[in-house]
Scaffold this active site. Structure first.
Site, PDB file in Angstrom:
ATOM      1  N   ARG A  23       0.832  -1.230   0.000  1.00  0.00           N
ATOM      2  CA  ARG A  23       0.000   0.000   0.000  1.00  0.00           C
ATOM      3  C   ARG A  23       0.850   1.257   0.000  1.00  0.00           C
ATOM      4  O   ARG A  23       0.413   2.323  -0.405  1.00  0.00           O
ATOM      5  CB  ARG A  23      -0.904   0.010   1.238  1.00  0.00           C
ATOM      6  CG  ARG A  23      -1.841  -1.181   1.344  1.00  0.00           C
ATOM      7  CD  ARG A  23      -2.403  -1.281   2.758  1.00  0.00           C
ATOM      8  NE  ARG A  23      -1.300  -1.498   3.710  1.00  0.00           N
ATOM      9  CZ  ARG A  23      -1.458  -1.422   5.029  1.00  0.00           C
ATOM     10  NH1 ARG A  23      -2.647  -1.125   5.556  1.00  0.00           N
ATOM     11  NH2 ARG A  23      -0.428  -1.638   5.826  1.00  0.00           N
ATOM     12  N   GLN A  46       1.185  21.983  20.938  1.00  0.00           N
ATOM     13  CA  GLN A  46       0.597  22.513  19.708  1.00  0.00           C
ATOM     14  C   GLN A  46       1.270  21.862  18.513  1.00  0.00           C
ATOM     15  O   GLN A  46       2.453  21.499  18.583  1.00  0.00           O
ATOM     16  CB  GLN A  46       0.787  24.048  19.611  1.00  0.00           C
ATOM     17  CG  GLN A  46      -0.276  24.841  20.334  1.00  0.00           C
ATOM     18  CD  GLN A  46      -0.099  26.338  20.163  1.00  0.00           C
ATOM     19  OE1 GLN A  46       0.916  26.832  19.642  1.00  0.00           O
ATOM     20  NE2 GLN A  46      -1.072  27.098  20.625  1.00  0.00           N
ATOM     21  N   ARG A  59      11.141  30.979   4.879  1.00  0.00           N
ATOM     22  CA  ARG A  59      10.460  31.319   6.137  1.00  0.00           C
ATOM     23  C   ARG A  59      11.505  31.263   7.259  1.00  0.00           C
ATOM     24  O   ARG A  59      12.184  30.260   7.425  1.00  0.00           O
ATOM     25  CB  ARG A  59       9.338  30.323   6.444  1.00  0.00           C
ATOM     26  CG  ARG A  59       8.201  30.348   5.434  1.00  0.00           C
ATOM     27  CD  ARG A  59       7.192  29.276   5.729  1.00  0.00           C
ATOM     28  NE  ARG A  59       6.106  29.236   4.752  1.00  0.00           N
ATOM     29  CZ  ARG A  59       4.875  29.705   4.981  1.00  0.00           C
ATOM     30  NH1 ARG A  59       4.597  30.292   6.150  1.00  0.00           N
ATOM     31  NH2 ARG A  59       3.928  29.615   4.055  1.00  0.00           N
ATOM     32  N   HIS A  62      13.140  32.141  12.881  1.00  0.00           N
ATOM     33  CA  HIS A  62      12.223  32.481  13.969  1.00  0.00           C
ATOM     34  C   HIS A  62      12.569  31.761  15.270  1.00  0.00           C
ATOM     35  O   HIS A  62      13.084  30.644  15.276  1.00  0.00           O
ATOM     36  CB  HIS A  62      10.791  32.085  13.592  1.00  0.00           C
ATOM     37  CG  HIS A  62      10.289  32.807  12.394  1.00  0.00           C
ATOM     38  ND1 HIS A  62       9.184  32.386  11.692  1.00  0.00           N
ATOM     39  CD2 HIS A  62      10.742  33.905  11.736  1.00  0.00           C
ATOM     40  CE1 HIS A  62       8.979  33.191  10.676  1.00  0.00           C
ATOM     41  NE2 HIS A  62       9.914  34.120  10.683  1.00  0.00           N
ATOM     42  N   LYS A  72      10.909  22.241  19.217  1.00  0.00           N
ATOM     43  CA  LYS A  72      10.061  21.873  18.071  1.00  0.00           C
ATOM     44  C   LYS A  72      10.504  20.536  17.490  1.00  0.00           C
ATOM     45  O   LYS A  72      11.693  20.240  17.433  1.00  0.00           O
ATOM     46  CB  LYS A  72      10.217  22.903  16.932  1.00  0.00           C
ATOM     47  CG  LYS A  72       9.755  24.273  17.228  1.00  0.00           C
ATOM     48  CD  LYS A  72      10.107  25.211  16.069  1.00  0.00           C
ATOM     49  CE  LYS A  72       9.830  26.634  16.473  1.00  0.00           C
ATOM     50  NZ  LYS A  72      10.438  27.592  15.550  1.00  0.00           N
ATOM     51  N   HIS A 119      14.955  28.959  13.917  1.00  0.00           N
ATOM     52  CA  HIS A 119      14.650  27.966  12.881  1.00  0.00           C
ATOM     53  C   HIS A 119      14.143  28.665  11.630  1.00  0.00           C
ATOM     54  O   HIS A 119      13.377  29.645  11.729  1.00  0.00           O
ATOM     55  CB  HIS A 119      13.595  26.990  13.392  1.00  0.00           C
ATOM     56  CG  HIS A 119      13.144  26.021  12.333  1.00  0.00           C
ATOM     57  ND1 HIS A 119      11.855  25.967  11.865  1.00  0.00           N
ATOM     58  CD2 HIS A 119      13.834  25.094  11.632  1.00  0.00           C
ATOM     59  CE1 HIS A 119      11.758  25.044  10.931  1.00  0.00           C
ATOM     60  NE2 HIS A 119      12.935  24.492  10.767  1.00  0.00           N
ATOM     61  N   TYR A 132       4.919  20.954  12.234  1.00  0.00           N
ATOM     62  CA  TYR A 132       5.639  21.312  13.464  1.00  0.00           C
ATOM     63  C   TYR A 132       4.870  20.804  14.665  1.00  0.00           C
ATOM     64  O   TYR A 132       3.647  20.930  14.708  1.00  0.00           O
ATOM     65  CB  TYR A 132       5.660  22.829  13.658  1.00  0.00           C
ATOM     66  CG  TYR A 132       6.273  23.659  12.617  1.00  0.00           C
ATOM     67  CD1 TYR A 132       5.537  24.115  11.533  1.00  0.00           C
ATOM     68  CD2 TYR A 132       7.593  24.041  12.723  1.00  0.00           C
ATOM     69  CE1 TYR A 132       6.100  24.926  10.571  1.00  0.00           C
ATOM     70  CE2 TYR A 132       8.168  24.862  11.767  1.00  0.00           C
ATOM     71  CZ  TYR A 132       7.425  25.294  10.699  1.00  0.00           C
ATOM     72  OH  TYR A 132       7.983  26.107   9.765  1.00  0.00           O
ATOM     73  N   LYS A 167       7.823  40.720   7.151  1.00  0.00           N
ATOM     74  CA  LYS A 167       8.332  40.551   8.526  1.00  0.00           C
ATOM     75  C   LYS A 167       9.719  39.917   8.497  1.00  0.00           C
ATOM     76  O   LYS A 167      10.636  40.384   9.170  1.00  0.00           O
ATOM     77  CB  LYS A 167       7.356  39.658   9.315  1.00  0.00           C
ATOM     78  CG  LYS A 167       7.804  39.349  10.721  1.00  0.00           C
ATOM     79  CD  LYS A 167       6.860  38.376  11.431  1.00  0.00           C
ATOM     80  CE  LYS A 167       6.967  36.971  10.858  1.00  0.00           C
ATOM     81  NZ  LYS A 167       6.184  35.974  11.653  1.00  0.00           N
TER      82      LYS A 167
HETATM   83  C1  LIG Z   1       3.771  30.524  14.182  1.00  0.00           C
HETATM   84  C2  LIG Z   1       2.280  30.787  14.208  1.00  0.00           C
HETATM   85  C3  LIG Z   1       1.684  31.711  13.368  1.00  0.00           C
HETATM   86  N1  LIG Z   1       0.338  31.918  13.439  1.00  0.00           N
HETATM   87  C4  LIG Z   1      -0.263  32.879  12.510  1.00  0.00           C
HETATM   88  C5  LIG Z   1       0.364  34.261  12.525  1.00  0.00           C
HETATM   89  C6  LIG Z   1       0.224  34.710  11.093  1.00  0.00           C
HETATM   90  O1  LIG Z   1      -1.048  35.310  10.894  1.00  0.00           O
HETATM   91  C7  LIG Z   1       0.271  33.435  10.273  1.00  0.00           C
HETATM   92  C8  LIG Z   1       1.644  33.174   9.661  1.00  0.00           C
HETATM   93  O2  LIG Z   1       2.590  33.277  10.706  1.00  0.00           O
HETATM   94  P1  LIG Z   1       4.116  33.376  10.331  1.00  0.00           P
HETATM   95  O3  LIG Z   1       4.302  34.371   9.225  1.00  0.00           O
HETATM   96  O4  LIG Z   1       4.870  33.593  11.624  1.00  0.00           O
HETATM   97  O5  LIG Z   1       4.389  31.915   9.769  1.00  0.00           O
HETATM   98  P2  LIG Z   1       5.845  31.321   9.456  1.00  0.00           P
HETATM   99  O6  LIG Z   1       6.712  32.377   8.863  1.00  0.00           O
HETATM  100  O7  LIG Z   1       5.626  30.060   8.717  1.00  0.00           O
HETATM  101  O8  LIG Z   1       6.408  30.997  10.900  1.00  0.00           O
HETATM  102  C9  LIG Z   1       6.883  29.704  11.236  1.00  0.00           C
HETATM  103  O9  LIG Z   1       8.032  29.477  10.480  1.00  0.00           O
HETATM  104  C10 LIG Z   1       9.267  29.254  11.143  1.00  0.00           C
HETATM  105  C11 LIG Z   1      10.188  28.573  10.168  1.00  0.00           C
HETATM  106  C12 LIG Z   1       9.136  28.505  12.425  1.00  0.00           C
HETATM  107  O10 LIG Z   1       9.994  27.714  12.814  1.00  0.00           O
HETATM  108  C13 LIG Z   1       7.973  28.767  13.274  1.00  0.00           C
HETATM  109  O11 LIG Z   1       7.326  27.548  13.583  1.00  0.00           O
HETATM  110  C14 LIG Z   1       7.013  29.714  12.741  1.00  0.00           C
HETATM  111  O12 LIG Z   1       7.454  30.975  13.177  1.00  0.00           O
HETATM  112  O13 LIG Z   1      -0.052  32.374  11.189  1.00  0.00           O
HETATM  113  C15 LIG Z   1      -0.471  31.251  14.333  1.00  0.00           C
HETATM  114  O14 LIG Z   1      -1.687  31.478  14.383  1.00  0.00           O
HETATM  115  N2  LIG Z   1       0.102  30.352  15.184  1.00  0.00           N
HETATM  116  C16 LIG Z   1       1.453  30.081  15.159  1.00  0.00           C
HETATM  117  O15 LIG Z   1       1.912  29.243  15.948  1.00  0.00           O
END
Ligand SMILES: Cc1cn([C@H]2C[C@H](O)[C@@H](COP(=O)(O)OP(=O)(O)O[C@H]3O[C@H](C)C(=O)[C@H](O)[C@H]3O)O2)c(=O)[nH]c1=O
Length: 181
Positions: A23, A46, A59, A62, A72, A119, A132, A167
């Site tokens: 499978r 989470q 990305r 962070h 993580k 990360h 994650y 950002k």
């Molecule tokens: C991290 C996170 C974000 N959000 C919301 C906030 C924003 O409206 C949207 C995108 O968030 P962000 O631009 O921070 O997403 P990434 O740039 O993918 O951030 C992640 O990318 C890097 C590589 C990482 O290691 C982290 O896990 C995390 O920071 O999701 C949430 O609602 N919950 C969360 O836990």
């Protein structure tokens, strides 16, 4: 699953044991007992998914500031990414160092990233998805970051960045712990 050490203190590769059959395949991604045997609590509270549509998307980098620093477990569940972890811990024997890994949906590697590390990743193909699991809840007021091309760390990336958030483009210069001036 098997843990393997890396160049960063407390950062572990997690080699998944895939059980294949007609499978497809099955692998365990987390096991409290196996994590405990490695000295890791793995009290994940989470889990999140990020989907990136275009190859070259970046990305990161962070992290969450104390007291909301997060450990993580990261796995690429679709496509392939160049994943980078930078050690920001002032008391770490590997502070200021970074290490890169290729995580692929068709590979067996996931990463356990300890608290105090930044990360980030760059996608190597279109349509990537990353899973994650965090041991600390998202705390937007404590979310922090550093530029992927900050000269203080000298992180190298496999290809030009195609897509990055405002950002992530705008993080302030990284000041190593204990930096003077
Ligand atoms: C991290 C996170 C974000 N959000 C919301 C906030 C924003 O409206 C949207 C995108 O968030 P962000 O631009 O921070 O997403 P990434 O740039 O993918 O951030 C992640 O990318 C890097 C590589 C990482 O290691 C982290 O896990 C995390 O920071 O999701 C949430 O609602 N919950 C969360 O836990």
């Amino acid at each position: 699953m098997r843990f393997e050490s890396t160049e960063i203190d407390g950062l572990f590769g997690l080699r998944l044991d895939w059980h294949g059959d007609a499978r497809g395949a099955f692998a365990r991604l987390f096991c409290r007992e196996t994590f405990a045997a490695q000295g890791l609590a793995g009290d994940f509270v989470q889990a999140s998914l990020s989907v990136s549509t275009t190859a070259g998307t970046l990305r990161g980098m962070h992290f969450q500031r104390a007291p909301h620093a997060e450990a993580k477990l990261v796995r690429c569940v679709r496509g392939a990414i160049h994943d980078v972890i930078a050690d920001l811990r002032p008391d770490s024997p590997t502070k200021g160092r970074w290490q890169a890994f290729e995580l692929r949906q068709d590979g067996d590697l996931a990463l356990y990233i300890p608290k105090g590390c930044a990360h980030g990743f760059q996608t190597l193909v279109d349509d990537c998805e990353v899973l994650y699991q965090m041991d600390t809840a998202y705390a937007p007021g404590f979310a922090d970051g550093l530029r992927h091309d900050d000269p203080a760390l000298g992180i190298t990336w496999p290809r030009p960045v195609t897509v990055i958030s405002d950002k992530d483009r705008s993080w302030p210069p990284f000041r190593p712990p204990g930096a003077v001036g």
